[in-house]
Design a protein around this motif. Structure first.
Motif, mmCIF file in Angstrom:
data_model
loop_
_atom_site.group_PDB
_atom_site.id
_atom_site.type_symbol
_atom_site.label_atom_id
_atom_site.label_comp_id
_atom_site.label_asym_id
_atom_site.label_seq_id
_atom_site.Cartn_x
_atom_site.Cartn_y
_atom_site.Cartn_z
ATOM 1 N N GLU A 20 0.950 -1.259 -0.004
ATOM 2 C CA GLU A 20 -0.041 0.025 -0.004
ATOM 3 C C GLU A 20 1.063 1.171 0.033
ATOM 4 O OE1 GLU A 20 -2.735 -0.410 3.352
ATOM 5 O OE2 GLU A 20 -3.640 -2.317 2.295
ATOM 6 N N THR B 107 -6.848 7.777 -9.061
ATOM 7 C CA THR B 107 -7.872 7.609 -7.970
ATOM 8 C C THR B 107 -9.163 8.014 -8.414
ATOM 9 O OG1 THR B 107 -8.169 8.309 -5.771
ATOM 10 C CG2 THR B 107 -7.283 9.873 -6.982
ATOM 11 N N GLN C 114 -15.954 6.452 -7.260
ATOM 12 C CA GLN C 114 -16.214 4.911 -7.425
ATOM 13 C C GLN C 114 -15.783 4.227 -6.180
ATOM 14 O OE1 GLN C 114 -14.735 3.967 -11.404
ATOM 15 N NE2 GLN C 114 -15.890 5.278 -12.453
ATOM 16 N N GLY C 115 -14.845 4.804 -5.443
ATOM 17 C CA GLY C 115 -14.391 4.007 -4.204
ATOM 18 C C GLY C 115 -13.216 3.216 -4.570
ATOM 19 N N TRP C 116 -12.247 3.550 -5.415
ATOM 20 C CA TRP C 116 -11.160 2.888 -5.791
ATOM 21 C C TRP C 116 -9.819 3.743 -6.303
ATOM 22 C CZ3 TRP C 116 -9.010 2.063 -10.666
ATOM 23 C CH2 TRP C 116 -9.728 2.435 -11.783
ATOM 24 N N SER C 117 -8.935 3.258 -6.019
ATOM 25 C CA SER C 117 -7.541 3.884 -6.533
ATOM 26 C C SER C 117 -6.622 2.789 -7.142
ATOM 27 C CB SER C 117 -6.793 4.530 -5.460
ATOM 28 O OG SER C 117 -7.500 5.541 -4.862
ATOM 29 N N LEU D 252 -5.204 -2.678 -6.831
ATOM 30 C CA LEU D 252 -6.316 -1.832 -6.659
ATOM 31 C C LEU D 252 -6.695 -1.668 -5.315
ATOM 32 C CD1 LEU D 252 -8.720 -3.099 -9.665
ATOM 33 C CD2 LEU D 252 -7.748 -0.925 -9.527
ATOM 34 N N CYS D 253 -6.793 -0.505 -4.713
ATOM 35 C CA CYS D 253 -7.338 -0.426 -3.356
ATOM 36 C C CYS D 253 -8.617 0.169 -3.052
ATOM 37 C CB CYS D 253 -6.339 0.550 -2.683
ATOM 38 S SG CYS D 253 -4.663 0.068 -2.455
ATOM 39 N N PHE D 254 -9.541 -0.368 -2.483
ATOM 40 C CA PHE D 254 -10.967 -0.036 -2.348
ATOM 41 C C PHE D 254 -11.207 0.736 -1.120
ATOM 42 C CE2 PHE D 254 -10.801 -3.552 -5.152
ATOM 43 C CZ PHE D 254 -11.373 -3.252 -6.182
ATOM 44 N N GLU D 255 -12.165 1.551 -1.114
ATOM 45 C CA GLU D 255 -12.395 2.517 -0.051
ATOM 46 C C GLU D 255 -12.699 1.959 1.434
ATOM 47 O OE1 GLU D 255 -16.602 4.372 0.146
ATOM 48 O OE2 GLU D 255 -15.386 6.054 -0.428
ATOM 49 N N GLU E 174 -8.471 -4.771 -0.931
ATOM 50 C CA GLU E 174 -7.459 -4.844 -2.304
ATOM 51 C C GLU E 174 -7.726 -6.153 -3.294
ATOM 52 O OE1 GLU E 174 -3.659 -4.965 -0.282
ATOM 53 O OE2 GLU E 174 -4.112 -3.149 0.909
#
Length: 87
Positions: free
Chosen positions: A36, A43, A47-50, A57-60, A64
């Motif tokens: 991370e 970002t 949509q809640g992800w980066s 892919l990291c989600f809110e 992951e």
């Protein structure tokens, strides 16, 4: 001549996914415990992800998705409203 039995598609774990990282020193890989810490590439908070430069892919919700398709369950730390103190 190739036959149907000699052809097969590589599974996700067999494919080597190239790193998008161009940083020096390189960011942690997707397999690293500190994955991370890689730099943000894109970002999309609506949509809640980066997307990180190591392909993660990291989600809110702190979950992951790794480049090989592995799912990391959300690991959100408790906020101060959930902390119990002794009186």
């Amino acid at each position: 001549m190739t036959t149907a039995s000699s052809r097969r598609t590589a599974t996700a774990s067999e494919r080597k996914i190239p790193s998008m990282c161009q940083h020096q020193p390189m960011c942690p890989s997707a397999e690293s415990a500190d994955r991370e810490a890689a730099h943000l590439v894109a970002t999309y908070p609506e949509q809640g992800w980066s997307l990180l430069c190591n392909g993660v892919l990291c989600f809110e919700d702190t979950g992951e998705l790794l480049p090989d398709g592995q799912i990391i369950a959300p690991h959100r730390a408790l906020g101060t409203d959930h902390v119990v103190t002794a009186a």
